[in-house]
Design an enzyme around this catalytic site. Structure first.
Site, short mmCIF file in Angstrom:
data_model
loop_
_atom_site.label_atom_id
_atom_site.label_comp_id
_atom_site.label_asym_id
_atom_site.label_seq_id
_atom_site.Cartn_x
_atom_site.Cartn_y
_atom_site.Cartn_z
N GLU A 226 67.37 32.04 14.93
CA GLU A 226 68.00 30.91 14.25
C GLU A 226 69.16 30.35 15.08
O GLU A 226 69.38 29.14 15.13
CB GLU A 226 68.50 31.34 12.87
N TRP B 275 61.77 10.36 5.47
CA TRP B 275 62.67 11.51 5.71
C TRP B 275 64.10 11.09 5.98
O TRP B 275 65.04 11.85 5.71
CB TRP B 275 62.14 12.35 6.88
N TRP C 103 64.74 17.83 9.59
CA TRP C 103 64.02 16.85 8.77
C TRP C 103 62.76 16.37 9.49
O TRP C 103 61.71 16.21 8.86
CB TRP C 103 64.93 15.69 8.40
N TRP D 296 55.62 4.23 3.65
CA TRP D 296 56.49 5.00 2.78
C TRP D 296 56.77 4.25 1.48
O TRP D 296 56.75 3.02 1.44
CB TRP D 296 57.83 5.28 3.46
N TRP E 258 67.53 28.35 17.67
CA TRP E 258 67.06 27.07 17.11
C TRP E 258 68.20 26.05 17.09
O TRP E 258 68.00 24.87 17.35
CB TRP E 258 66.49 27.28 15.71
#
Length: 463
Positions: free
Chosen positions: A265, A355, A378, A296, A268
């Site tokens: 993590e 998003w 996202w 969308w 990341w």
């Protein structure tokens, strides 16, 4: 006598393992400064939760400096102009700062370097963005090879101690922190944040000390919203109250798969900055341009869609796990990481809302709102990013809630359902749902089919 050395703080609000501060302290009397520059970031000016955190973090930093009889200078306005004016006023020639990679900060660093000597240092990430390269010298766009390459390239971390300072003969004029109005007053919506968080460098190290003892359980705990199994270090890392090197060092000698998962993590977090370094507007634009053609249900297309977005923001979707997450976010400025994925998938797939509307809401409400990480996460959920899950992977919030034992989490954040049994609380039937709790905005099967049909229509339009 050596000239004063300006230390420009941004998202690096600590005294230990602060290379800019350490280097400046070796060269002369230090003048620590924070500039509140709301204009350079444009519509990325700090959100409400971030401003609350910043106020308390600056208080903590000022208290730490006061132990050395040093003062934190606070200035408001264009950072390049304010730092240039400060340098002229105190007779300084050099500004020391940790590098930042958001596009507005990179531009500010370029402009400032044209006026003064600007010494930049690495210190907010495990490795400087762009420094981990492929065998051919290119940059990584996929996490797994980046993860492996960064691990091989990692140095042996030896975090810097808090330096001793020499002080200037006099201190420049400074704003008062309370005059910046970073804290909400009318209304004061920050009660939950005050209850949830201790802010500052000392609090960050206390949290790290606690987490390092339970890190071996992180692999399982990070997926269980009802369990305190995450580190909750994300806002402290984001604001630089603790460095990733300090976190990595604290985990040395710790064993277990949970420790390795947590280290991934941290990597990341570096990966997100690596993506931003390559694509400065990544949090604003679909990386996969084909998704520009996805139709969308965005709020500008009708009142009912605006109401759907509002219901998601307020935790009134009729899906207990989604509503618990969104209410936790509003109350505390933070959300459990498993639930972040569930609520993001729900907005994008079930509600078919772009998003970017979710990313902007998180930007305003998260205390750890990070331009690179927020955009990368996202786009990962939406299927539009460089390294991403498939758009057609649609998380089922009801089964996710049961699978990860979220019943007590729901009881805490959706109290109108607290009386329901563990079996019923994830998916309350119409008979057991209280009148105070909303009906579902859309059924899971219907939402899934609508999302897949939009994807098929996008693909057909390409042919």
């Amino acid at each position: 006598m050596p000239k004063p050395q300006i230390v420009w703080f941004r998202r690096d609000l600590r005294l230990r393992d602060q290379p800019a501060l350490y280097a400046a302290a070796q060269r002369g009397p230090i003048i620590p400064v924070y500039v509140l520059d709301d204009e350079r970031a444009g519509d990325r000016k700090l959100g409400g939760a971030s401003r609350w955190w910043l106020h308390h973090s600056l208080e903590s930093l000022a208290t730490g400096l006061a132990r050395h009889n040093a003062k934190l200078t606070l200035l408001r306005g264009d950072c390049v102009e304010k730092l240039s004016e400060l340098a002229e006023a105190v007779g300084a020639e050099t500004v020391h700062a940790i590098s930042h990679y958001e596009p507005w900060w990179r531009k500010a660093e370029e402009e400032l370097a044209d006026r003064l000597e600007l010494d930049l240092y690495d210190g907010n990430y495990l490795m400087p963005p762009g420094s981990v390269t492929t065998g051919s010298g290119g940059t990584y766009k996929i996490f797994t090879p980046f993860y492996k390459a960064l691990q091989k390239a990692l140095p042996t971390f030896d975090p810097l101690e808090e330096p001793s300072f020499t002080l200037p003969d006099s201190w420049p004029q400074s704003d008062r922190l309370e005059d910046w109005d970073l804290l909400p007053t009318k209304p004061d919506w920050a009660a939950g944040l005050r209850k949830t968080w201790e802010v500052g460098e000392g609090a960050a190290h206390e949290k790290l000390s606690y987490f390092s003892d339970i890190a071996s359980d992180y692999e399982k705990g990070r997926n269980l919203p009802s369990v305190e199994g995450t580190s909750r270090l994300s806002p402290h890392l984001h604001w630089g109250e603790i460095s990733p090197a300090q976190v990595w060092k604290a985990l040395e000698g710790k064993r277990g798969q949970g420790v390795e998962v947590f280290r991934s993590e941290l990597i990341w977090r570096d990966f997100a900055q690596n993506i931003l370094f390559q694509f400065p507007h990544y949090p604003e634009e679909n990386y996969r341009e084909r998704y520009d053609g996805l139709e969308w249900r965005n709020p500008n297309r009708g009142h009912l869609i605006e109401e759907d977005l509002k219901a998601w923001q307020q935790g009134q979707t009729g899906y207990p796990i989604v509503d618990a997450g969104m209410r936790q976010l509003w109350a505390t400025g933070w959300m459990h990481n498993r639930v972040r994925m569930i609520v993001a998938s729900f907005l994008i797939k079930h509600l078919l809302i772009d998003w970017r509307h979710g990313e902007k809401w998180f930007w305003d409400t998260l205390v750890d709102a990070d331009y690179a990480s927020n955009g990368t996460n996202w786009q990962w959920v939406s299927g539009t990013g460089v390294d991403t899950q498939l758009y057609t992977r649609i998380m089922a919030p009801l089964s996710q809630s049961a699978k990860f034992s979220a019943e007590n989490y729901i009881r805490e954040w959706v109290p109108e359902l607290a009386h329901l049994s563990d079996e019923d609380i994830h998916d309350p039937s119409a008979e057991k749902r209280p009148e105070s709790y909303p009906e579902r905005l859309i059924e899971h099967t219907e939402g899934r089919e609508r999302a897949l049909n939009a994807y098929k229509a996008m693909k057909a339009a390409e042919d």
